[in-house]
Scaffold this motif. Structure first.
Motif, PDB file in Angstrom:
ATOM      1  N   ILE A 119       0.870  -1.166   0.000  1.00 35.24           N
ATOM      2  CA  ILE A 119       0.000   0.000   0.000  1.00 35.24           C
ATOM      3  C   ILE A 119       0.910   1.220   0.000  1.00 35.24           C
ATOM      4  N   GLU A 120       0.880   1.974  -1.078  1.00 39.16           N
ATOM      5  CA  GLU A 120       1.756   3.148  -1.157  1.00 39.16           C
ATOM      6  C   GLU A 120       1.205   4.275  -0.289  1.00 39.16           C
ATOM      7  N   GLU A 121      -0.106   4.492  -0.382  1.00 35.72           N
ATOM      8  CA  GLU A 121      -0.690   5.444   0.553  1.00 35.72           C
ATOM      9  C   GLU A 121      -2.169   5.170   0.742  1.00 35.72           C
ATOM     10  N   MET A 122      -2.639   5.594   1.912  1.00 34.80           N
ATOM     11  CA  MET A 122      -4.033   5.409   2.266  1.00 34.80           C
ATOM     12  C   MET A 122      -4.426   6.696   2.970  1.00 34.80           C
ATOM     13  N   LEU A 123      -5.098   7.593   2.250  1.00 36.21           N
ATOM     14  CA  LEU A 123      -5.380   8.928   2.799  1.00 36.21           C
ATOM     15  C   LEU A 123      -6.824   9.326   2.550  1.00 36.21           C
ATOM     16  N   PRO A 124      -7.420  10.055   3.488  1.00 34.92           N
ATOM     17  CA  PRO A 124      -8.753  10.582   3.218  1.00 34.92           C
ATOM     18  C   PRO A 124      -8.675  11.569   2.050  1.00 34.92           C
ATOM     19  N   ARG A 125      -9.659  11.545   1.166  1.00 33.97           N
ATOM     20  CA  ARG A 125      -9.712  12.464   0.037  1.00 33.97           C
ATOM     21  C   ARG A 125      -9.871  13.885   0.573  1.00 33.97           C
ATOM     22  N   GLU A 126      -9.097  14.801   0.016  1.00 30.56           N
ATOM     23  CA  GLU A 126      -9.145  16.175   0.509  1.00 30.56           C
ATOM     24  C   GLU A 126     -10.559  16.740   0.434  1.00 30.56           C
ATOM     25  N   GLY A 127     -10.987  17.358   1.506  1.00 28.13           N
ATOM     26  CA  GLY A 127     -12.300  17.986   1.519  1.00 28.13           C
ATOM     27  C   GLY A 127     -13.458  17.012   1.688  1.00 28.13           C
ATOM     28  N   ARG A 128     -13.112  15.710   1.868  1.00 32.13           N
ATOM     29  CA  ARG A 128     -14.201  14.736   2.085  1.00 32.13           C
ATOM     30  C   ARG A 128     -13.801  13.786   3.194  1.00 32.13           C
ATOM     31  N   ASP A 129     -14.682  13.612   4.173  1.00 29.11           N
ATOM     32  CA  ASP A 129     -14.296  12.681   5.227  1.00 29.11           C
ATOM     33  C   ASP A 129     -14.957  11.316   5.028  1.00 29.11           C
ATOM     34  N   ASP A 130     -15.674  11.168   3.889  1.00 31.17           N
ATOM     35  CA  ASP A 130     -16.363   9.889   3.677  1.00 31.17           C
ATOM     36  C   ASP A 130     -15.700   9.067   2.576  1.00 31.17           C
ATOM     37  N   LEU A 131     -14.499   9.477   2.154  1.00 25.69           N
ATOM     38  CA  LEU A 131     -13.844   8.753   1.070  1.00 25.69           C
ATOM     39  C   LEU A 131     -12.350   8.633   1.342  1.00 25.69           C
ATOM     40  N   LEU A 132     -11.870   7.407   1.156  1.00 20.66           N
ATOM     41  CA  LEU A 132     -10.455   7.146   1.398  1.00 20.66           C
ATOM     42  C   LEU A 132      -9.813   6.774   0.063  1.00 20.66           C
ATOM     43  N   ASP A 133      -8.685   7.415  -0.255  1.00 24.38           N
ATOM     44  CA  ASP A 133      -7.942   7.039  -1.463  1.00 24.38           C
ATOM     45  C   ASP A 133      -6.891   5.998  -1.096  1.00 24.38           C
ATOM     46  N   VAL A 134      -6.940   4.862  -1.764  1.00 23.26           N
ATOM     47  CA  VAL A 134      -5.966   3.803  -1.502  1.00 23.26           C
ATOM     48  C   VAL A 134      -5.185   3.532  -2.787  1.00 23.26           C
ATOM     49  N   HIS A 135      -3.873   3.725  -2.728  1.00 19.50           N
ATOM     50  CA  HIS A 135      -3.012   3.461  -3.890  1.00 19.50           C
ATOM     51  C   HIS A 135      -2.143   2.248  -3.570  1.00 19.50           C
TER      52      HIS A 135
END
Length: 299
Positions: free
Chosen positions: A218-234
């Motif tokens: 997992i390169e990164e796992m971060l909440p999407r900017e400006g949204r607390d209901d979505l996580l970006d997982v790369h």
């Protein structure tokens, strides 16, 4: 020959006051690992982890199942079914000191839908509250409730047969390493679990061709900017040879797309939040034999 290490998930179901929580606490004992301090990281709260030399049994919580009267109720029930179909084994708890009633029958009926895929163990709880002949009668009555993989009487209060129950649950877990190393629930294992779910989805159907040649980071796992209901997982999927890359990608990338869809569903269930999953396949030549690459891939 020592037995392989097993690890996986179980959940206990039953009507209110069937002894589920007491049973969980008794099984986990003083080794209870409280879930991550971040509230709402998951709607399937992890209740506790049973550590044994040969296994790690993770007991997850499900919202109570009930006859839904509202859409929310229906969604919560859907969540219960999702949990039931994702855990490795389900325990249906019925107290020894009360006759099997409509509530138990309703849950058993619903469990029948998952019992073909997920083993269900019948657990007669609170045997300390009932005389032996009543416990025996309850065990017989349980046989008509559902086609259980096993039926076992236990008492969380005096520890009766808890080890037997733990053995029966562990027997049905898949072989694998500890999912929560060191017994803590930190943020790191969340990534470990996410990587494992991606790997599992990628191996679906092609196990023979690349069982050990696939690693996921997992390169990164971060909440999407400006949204607390979505996580970006790369994430990166590493294989050892170009031919394997072709297997993972599939025709015109169709397989990788499928892997993404399947893994995303599982990860969303695990984390209790929507995720955007970005997957890339890379070749790391002979990574299994290269200490430097092994370290980088987290082995």
């Amino acid at each position: 020959m020592s037995e392989p290490h097993r690890s996986g998930f179980a959940c206990f179901v039953g009507r209110p006051n069937a002894g589920k929580s007491t049973l969980t606490n008794a099984l986990v004992g003083s080794k209870v690992a409280i879930t991550s301090s971040k509230p709402q990281t998951t709607r399937h709260a992890i209740r506790g982890i049973v550590h044994r030399p040969d296994s790690q049994l993770i007991i997850v919580d499900t919202p109570g199942l009930h006859r839904p009267r509202t859409l929310l109720g229906q969604r919560l029930n859907d969540l219960v079914y999702a949990t039931w179909s994702e855990v490795d084994v389900v325990g249906l708890c019925v107290p020894a000191d009360e006759k099997i009633g409509p509530g138990d029958r309703y849950i058993a009926g619903e469990l029948r839908k998952v019992a073909k895929r997920t083993p269900v163990i019948g657990i007669v709880t609170k045997t300390d509250l009932a005389p032996r002949d009543q416990v025996a009668a309850q065990l017989v009555a349980m046989q008509d409730l559902l086609d259980f993989a096993e039926i076992v009487p236990v008492s969380a209060k005096d520890g009766f047969q808890l080890d037997v129950l733990a053995d029966l649950l562990v027997k049905r877990l898949p072989e694998g390493p500890e999912l929560y190393p060191g017994g803590e629930l930190t943020d790191e294992p969340e990534q470990t679990l996410v990587a494992e779910l991606i790997r599992e989805a990628a191996l679906e159907g092609v196990r023979d061709e690349l069982p050990h040649s696939l690693a996921v980071t997992i390169e990164e796992m971060l909440p999407r900017e400006g949204r607390d209901d979505l996580l970006d997982v790369h994430a990166f999927l590493y294989v050892e040879r170009p031919s394997q890359k072709g297997i993972v990608l599939g025709h015109k990338g169709q397989r990788l797309k499928q892997v993404g869809t399947q893994a995303r569903k599982q990860i969303e269930n695990l984390l209790g939040t929507k995720i955007y999953l970005d997957l890339h396949v890379k070749i790391a030549k002979d990574w299994q034999r290269d200490p430097k690459q092994l370290r980088r891939l987290g082995f």
